[in-house]
Design an enzyme around this catalytic site. Structure first.
Site, PDB file in Angstrom:
ATOM      1  N   ASP A  85       0.874  -1.170   0.000  1.00  0.00           N
ATOM      2  CA  ASP A  85       0.000   0.000   0.000  1.00  0.00           C
ATOM      3  C   ASP A  85       0.920   1.232   0.000  1.00  0.00           C
ATOM      4  O   ASP A  85       2.121   1.124   0.288  1.00  0.00           O
ATOM      5  CB  ASP A  85      -0.887  -0.030   1.245  1.00  0.00           C
ATOM      6  CG  ASP A  85      -1.677   1.239   1.434  1.00  0.00           C
ATOM      7  OD1 ASP A  85      -2.370   1.653   0.485  1.00  0.00           O
ATOM      8  OD2 ASP A  85      -1.592   1.841   2.527  1.00  0.00           O
ATOM      9  N   ASP A 143      -0.207   5.090   0.993  1.00  0.00           N
ATOM     10  CA  ASP A 143      -0.458   6.090   2.034  1.00  0.00           C
ATOM     11  C   ASP A 143      -0.447   5.465   3.430  1.00  0.00           C
ATOM     12  O   ASP A 143      -1.201   4.542   3.721  1.00  0.00           O
ATOM     13  CB  ASP A 143      -1.814   6.766   1.797  1.00  0.00           C
ATOM     14  CG  ASP A 143      -1.852   7.528   0.478  1.00  0.00           C
ATOM     15  OD1 ASP A 143      -0.883   8.255   0.208  1.00  0.00           O
ATOM     16  OD2 ASP A 143      -2.829   7.385  -0.273  1.00  0.00           O
ATOM     17  N   ASP A 195      -1.749  -0.835   6.055  1.00  0.00           N
ATOM     18  CA  ASP A 195      -1.935  -0.236   7.376  1.00  0.00           C
ATOM     19  C   ASP A 195      -3.395   0.019   7.716  1.00  0.00           C
ATOM     20  O   ASP A 195      -3.731   0.224   8.876  1.00  0.00           O
ATOM     21  CB  ASP A 195      -1.163   1.086   7.475  1.00  0.00           C
ATOM     22  CG  ASP A 195      -1.820   2.201   6.674  1.00  0.00           C
ATOM     23  OD1 ASP A 195      -2.067   3.281   7.242  1.00  0.00           O
ATOM     24  OD2 ASP A 195      -2.096   1.992   5.474  1.00  0.00           O
TER      25      ASP A 195
END
Length: 211
Positions: free
Chosen positions: A9, A11, A163
């Site tokens: 991922d 961001d 996250d």
């Protein structure tokens, strides 16, 4: 058995953009009246359309037609000036000798800008995939399945580093192994998701998961 592929991922995982994006939103909509940490957690990993809809509901009004474009331009200016990679990311990528790619809910120009600003673009080349390219957003697993197909690797050999709740859910649904980046120590590892707190810990986990 094919070599594994690590799917990152963007961001909040590779780059510290969640805070910048949330601060930009608060700068433009101070009437939201919540701490930065609360806004960041509320919208972590969410697609922009969902964020705008939630903001309108909370404010009880419709945002201007050009608000999203104005927000993206302002956020991009902050990214260019202030964005940093997450701690330990550069060192980790220099030592990671496996296929890797980025699969993000952000538009591709934003992904490429963030990677370039943080000096991470050479580690990924053209292996950058955006939900906007396929018209499906996390927690839909489509972006991870698309990345696996493009990287020519089976889902069982993919290791996803995420996250956010929506990203973790998408990766689990895709049948991939999941390493959740959790520097705040807010989550507990489970059978399907292993949590870690610093990028220094990632390489040994990838080696373990790739066996």
């Amino acid at each position: 058995m094919s070599d594994p592929c690590v799917i990152f991922d963007l961001d909040g995982t590779l780059v510290d953009s969640e805070t910048l994006g949330s601060q930009a939103l608060l700068d433009m909509l101070p009437e939201l009246g919540e701490p930065l940490a609360v806004i960041s957690e509320r919208y972590r990993g969410q697609r922009m359309a969902n964020i705008m809809a939630d903001v309108e509901k909370r404010l009880g009004r419709t945002l201007p037609v050009n608000f999203e474009n104005d927000y993206r331009e302002y956020a991009a200016s902050r990214i260019e000036a202030e964005l940093k990679p997450m701690p330990g990311v550069l060192a980790m990528l220099e030592k990671l000798h496996l296929a890797r790619c980025v699969a993000s809910s952000a538009p591709k120009p934003k992904i490429e800008l963030a990677l370039n600003v943080c000096g991470l673009a050479p580690f990924f080349g053209s292996d950058v995939f955006s939900c906007y390219e396929i018209g499906a957003w996390k927690p839909d697993p489509a972006i991870f399945l698309h990345a696996a197909q493009a990287m020519k690797v089976t889902t069982q050999r993919c290791i996803v580093v995420e996250d956010s709740d929506v990203g973790v859910s998408a990766a689990v649904t895709a049948g991939m192994r999941v390493l959740r980046y959790d520097p705040a120590g807010s989550y507990t590892s489970s059978e399907s998701v292993h949590c870690f707190g610093h990028m220094d810990e990632l390489l040994p986990l990838v080696i373990e998961y790739s066996g």
